[in-house]
Scaffold this motif. Structure first.
Motif, PDB file in Angstrom:
ATOM      1  N   LYS A  96      31.458  43.038  37.420  1.00 15.16           N
ATOM      2  CA  LYS A  96      32.765  43.627  37.106  1.00 15.16           C
ATOM      3  C   LYS A  96      33.671  43.628  38.343  1.00 15.16           C
ATOM      4  O   LYS A  96      34.864  43.398  38.244  1.00 15.16           O
ATOM      5  CB  LYS A  96      32.599  45.059  36.589  1.00 15.16           C
ATOM      6  N   ILE A  97      33.098  43.898  39.503  1.00 13.74           N
ATOM      7  CA  ILE A  97      33.875  43.890  40.747  1.00 13.74           C
ATOM      8  C   ILE A  97      34.427  42.494  41.007  1.00 13.74           C
ATOM      9  O   ILE A  97      35.600  42.330  41.344  1.00 13.74           O
ATOM     10  CB  ILE A  97      33.014  44.388  41.929  1.00 13.74           C
ATOM     11  N   ASP A  98      33.582  41.479  40.827  1.00 12.28           N
ATOM     12  CA  ASP A  98      34.026  40.102  41.028  1.00 12.28           C
ATOM     13  C   ASP A  98      35.116  39.709  40.033  1.00 12.28           C
ATOM     14  O   ASP A  98      36.067  39.007  40.382  1.00 12.28           O
ATOM     15  CB  ASP A  98      32.848  39.134  40.923  1.00 12.28           C
ATOM     16  N   GLN A  99      35.001  40.182  38.801  1.00  9.63           N
ATOM     17  CA  GLN A  99      36.021  39.893  37.796  1.00  9.63           C
ATOM     18  C   GLN A  99      37.344  40.563  38.162  1.00  9.63           C
ATOM     19  O   GLN A  99      38.418  39.990  37.953  1.00  9.63           O
ATOM     20  CB  GLN A  99      35.561  40.359  36.418  1.00  9.63           C
ATOM     21  N   ALA A 100      37.269  41.770  38.722  1.00  9.15           N
ATOM     22  CA  ALA A 100      38.480  42.478  39.134  1.00  9.15           C
ATOM     23  C   ALA A 100      39.191  41.723  40.248  1.00  9.15           C
ATOM     24  O   ALA A 100      40.418  41.659  40.285  1.00  9.15           O
ATOM     25  CB  ALA A 100      38.138  43.898  39.585  1.00  9.15           C
ATOM     26  N   LEU A 121      41.687  44.007  42.408  1.00  8.42           N
ATOM     27  CA  LEU A 121      41.028  44.533  43.597  1.00  8.42           C
ATOM     28  C   LEU A 121      41.102  43.495  44.711  1.00  8.42           C
ATOM     29  O   LEU A 121      40.972  42.299  44.443  1.00  8.42           O
ATOM     30  CB  LEU A 121      39.557  44.820  43.234  1.00  8.42           C
ATOM     31  N   HIS A 122      41.320  43.937  45.931  1.00 12.91           N
ATOM     32  CA  HIS A 122      41.356  43.025  47.083  1.00 12.91           C
ATOM     33  C   HIS A 122      39.935  42.557  47.385  1.00 12.91           C
ATOM     34  O   HIS A 122      38.972  43.308  47.192  1.00 12.91           O
ATOM     35  CB  HIS A 122      41.949  43.745  48.292  1.00 12.91           C
ATOM     36  N   LYS A 123      39.796  41.330  47.852  1.00 18.58           N
ATOM     37  CA  LYS A 123      38.458  40.768  48.069  1.00 18.58           C
ATOM     38  C   LYS A 123      37.654  41.541  49.099  1.00 18.58           C
ATOM     39  O   LYS A 123      36.434  41.681  48.963  1.00 18.58           O
ATOM     40  CB  LYS A 123      38.535  39.286  48.439  1.00 18.58           C
TER      41      LYS A 123
END
Length: 84
Positions: free
Chosen positions: A56-60, A66-68
């Motif tokens: 989910k973080i990677d999709q964001a 979300l900033h990398k």
């Protein structure tokens, strides 16, 4: 309130995008909280919860929500907690 047609459209578009971003952000936070809860309770499927949260973080990041670097920090924190 804008008078120009294109400015009126921008207001509508921004409102729509804001709702989409809020929903995605909320889902992301919920997933991270679930992963943290699984880690805290030493749940049997904590690895699965962490894997879902990382996805989910990677999709964001891909959606620009979300900033990398923030994503890397969150993933690192999750992994650190899970391995501790």
């Amino acid at each position: 309130m804008p008078n120009i047609k294109s400015a009126k459209k921008r207001v509508k578009v921004i409102a729509t995008k804001t709702l989409i971003n809020k929903a995605a952000n909320s889902e992301l936070k919920t997933t991270i909280k679930k992963a943290n809860a699984a880690i805290e309770s030493n749940d049997a499927n904590k690895a699965e919860a962490v894997r879902v949260a990382v996805k989910k973080i990677d999709q964001a990041v891909a959606k620009g929500i979300l900033h990398k670097n923030a994503a890397a920090r969150k993933k690192s924190q999750l992994a650190k907690k899970a391995n501790a």
